[in-house]
Write a protein that holds these residues in place. Sequence first.
Motif, mmCIF file in Angstrom:
data_model
loop_
_atom_site.group_PDB
_atom_site.id
_atom_site.type_symbol
_atom_site.label_atom_id
_atom_site.label_comp_id
_atom_site.label_asym_id
_atom_site.label_seq_id
_atom_site.Cartn_x
_atom_site.Cartn_y
_atom_site.Cartn_z
ATOM 1 N N SER A 220 0.899 -1.449 0.029
ATOM 2 C CA SER A 220 -0.004 0.144 0.299
ATOM 3 C C SER A 220 0.812 1.392 -0.035
ATOM 4 O O SER A 220 1.736 1.442 -0.933
ATOM 5 N N ASP A 221 0.725 2.398 0.816
ATOM 6 C CA ASP A 221 1.089 3.224 0.822
ATOM 7 C C ASP A 221 2.311 3.316 2.056
ATOM 8 O O ASP A 221 2.932 4.731 2.317
ATOM 9 N N LYS A 222 3.072 2.618 2.569
ATOM 10 C CA LYS A 222 4.085 2.054 3.529
ATOM 11 C C LYS A 222 5.342 1.660 3.020
ATOM 12 O O LYS A 222 5.938 1.557 1.761
ATOM 13 N N TRP A 223 6.132 3.384 3.167
ATOM 14 C CA TRP A 223 7.713 3.215 3.143
ATOM 15 C C TRP A 223 8.609 2.826 4.591
ATOM 16 O O TRP A 223 8.332 3.481 5.543
ATOM 17 N N ASN A 224 10.090 3.427 3.781
ATOM 18 C CA ASN A 224 10.868 3.642 4.602
ATOM 19 C C ASN A 224 11.831 4.475 4.077
ATOM 20 O O ASN A 224 12.614 3.938 3.266
ATOM 21 N N PHE A 225 11.987 5.389 4.823
ATOM 22 C CA PHE A 225 13.830 6.232 4.217
ATOM 23 C C PHE A 225 14.320 6.277 5.079
ATOM 24 O O PHE A 225 14.004 6.867 6.890
ATOM 25 N N GLN A 226 15.882 6.204 4.683
ATOM 26 C CA GLN A 226 16.626 5.806 5.764
ATOM 27 C C GLN A 226 17.955 6.925 5.427
ATOM 28 O O GLN A 226 18.238 6.925 3.912
ATOM 29 N N GLY A 231 29.937 8.361 10.605
ATOM 30 C CA GLY A 231 31.282 8.995 11.165
ATOM 31 C C GLY A 231 30.490 8.754 13.209
ATOM 32 O O GLY A 231 30.729 7.676 13.338
ATOM 33 N N ILE A 232 31.529 9.346 13.921
ATOM 34 C CA ILE A 232 31.816 9.242 14.888
ATOM 35 C C ILE A 232 30.125 9.256 15.300
ATOM 36 O O ILE A 232 30.324 8.888 16.933
ATOM 37 N N GLY A 233 29.342 9.694 15.084
ATOM 38 C CA GLY A 233 27.941 9.491 16.445
ATOM 39 C C GLY A 233 27.763 10.636 17.334
ATOM 40 O O GLY A 233 28.823 11.775 17.302
ATOM 41 N N PHE A 234 26.689 10.761 18.267
ATOM 42 C CA PHE A 234 26.881 11.512 18.667
ATOM 43 C C PHE A 234 25.711 10.868 20.251
ATOM 44 O O PHE A 234 25.006 9.651 20.288
ATOM 45 N N GLU A 263 18.930 6.606 15.201
ATOM 46 C CA GLU A 263 20.231 5.762 15.754
ATOM 47 C C GLU A 263 21.370 6.250 16.265
ATOM 48 O O GLU A 263 22.082 6.605 14.580
ATOM 49 N N SER A 264 22.231 6.247 16.693
ATOM 50 C CA SER A 264 23.569 6.886 16.847
ATOM 51 C C SER A 264 25.042 6.222 17.407
ATOM 52 O O SER A 264 23.855 5.874 18.978
ATOM 53 N N SER A 265 25.744 6.025 17.425
ATOM 54 C CA SER A 265 26.716 4.977 18.195
ATOM 55 C C SER A 265 27.984 5.816 17.309
ATOM 56 O O SER A 265 28.190 6.283 16.251
ATOM 57 N N ASN A 266 29.149 4.583 18.265
ATOM 58 C CA ASN A 266 30.851 5.472 17.749
ATOM 59 C C ASN A 266 30.999 4.986 15.944
ATOM 60 O O ASN A 266 32.211 4.995 15.268
ATOM 61 N N LYS A 267 30.116 3.911 15.643
ATOM 62 C CA LYS A 267 30.229 3.760 13.938
ATOM 63 C C LYS A 267 29.279 4.488 13.129
ATOM 64 O O LYS A 267 29.374 4.109 12.169
ATOM 65 N N GLY A 268 28.763 5.714 13.835
ATOM 66 C CA GLY A 268 27.547 6.244 12.202
ATOM 67 C C GLY A 268 26.292 6.367 13.446
ATOM 68 O O GLY A 268 25.887 5.856 14.049
ATOM 69 N N THR A 269 25.642 6.910 12.582
ATOM 70 C CA THR A 269 23.790 6.922 12.691
ATOM 71 C C THR A 269 23.288 6.924 11.457
ATOM 72 O O THR A 269 23.971 7.208 10.635
ATOM 73 N N MET A 270 22.094 6.795 12.537
ATOM 74 C CA MET A 270 21.312 7.221 11.397
ATOM 75 C C MET A 270 19.735 7.124 11.419
ATOM 76 O O MET A 270 19.422 7.591 12.948
#
Length: 276
Positions: A220-226, A231-234, A263-270
Amino acid sequence: MTPKYIKWALFLVPALVIGGFETIRHTLLENVLPMELGNWVTAIIDAAVIAVVSRTLFQQFARTEKELSKEKESRAILEERERLSRALHDQIAQSIFYSGVQVNAAQTKAVQYDDKELQVQLGDVLLSLREIDENVRQAIFNLKHKTIDGGNLEERIRSYLDKTLSTSRITWEVSFPEQPVVLSPSEQVQLFGILQEAVTNIIKHANATQVHVRFETGTSDKWNFQIYDNGIGFDIQSVGGRRYGLDIISNRARDIDAELMVESSNKGTMVAIRRL
């Protein structure tokens, strides 16, 4: 049916129908259908046949007129956007640049007089001017790219990332489904604005070397934009002044009834915007 065939149909179909009816009338119905009544029946059949054949032509004319009207409206919108982008560039952007030159000169004087406090204050002014200049140029970029129905969000994203990250050490990748993504103009505007805010934060704070943008569709109209980076995250709970950028993203997501997840860690941010 093309206009050429419609024209031929208007010429041939009534002639064939009336010719056939007149043949039947003067052979099989000669003793049944009076002459005067037959003339009236012939006129009615002729009018009905022409009306039926012409209906297709009129429908095509109506569609063409609607398309021309929509194209004219779109062109007017694009011309106005172009005018606004020129005004932003010629007036505001140039004024910001001149102000930056003047503040930079004042900062040089402050260094000569060894005024530390004034140097710091002028440095903050220069930073603010750079951010304003960046925002103005971003607005110019937005105005020069279509966001109306039919616009391709993937192409806009690729163009923006290429323009924005081409002078940095950050590489980027965009992943969209093979089938065209159908989004409303409002959804396109808000998702593109979220991308801009996220990329701006990545450039300023993340110390990243890679940015990935992914769009996934469901039923239907479901979607996910990421949008995610390496980076170092925060610390999301103590972002301080960077909370403003997250608030902007959150408000944009809310405006299109979507859910925000960070979501963020020292391996990156999403940053994920979802409609589930």
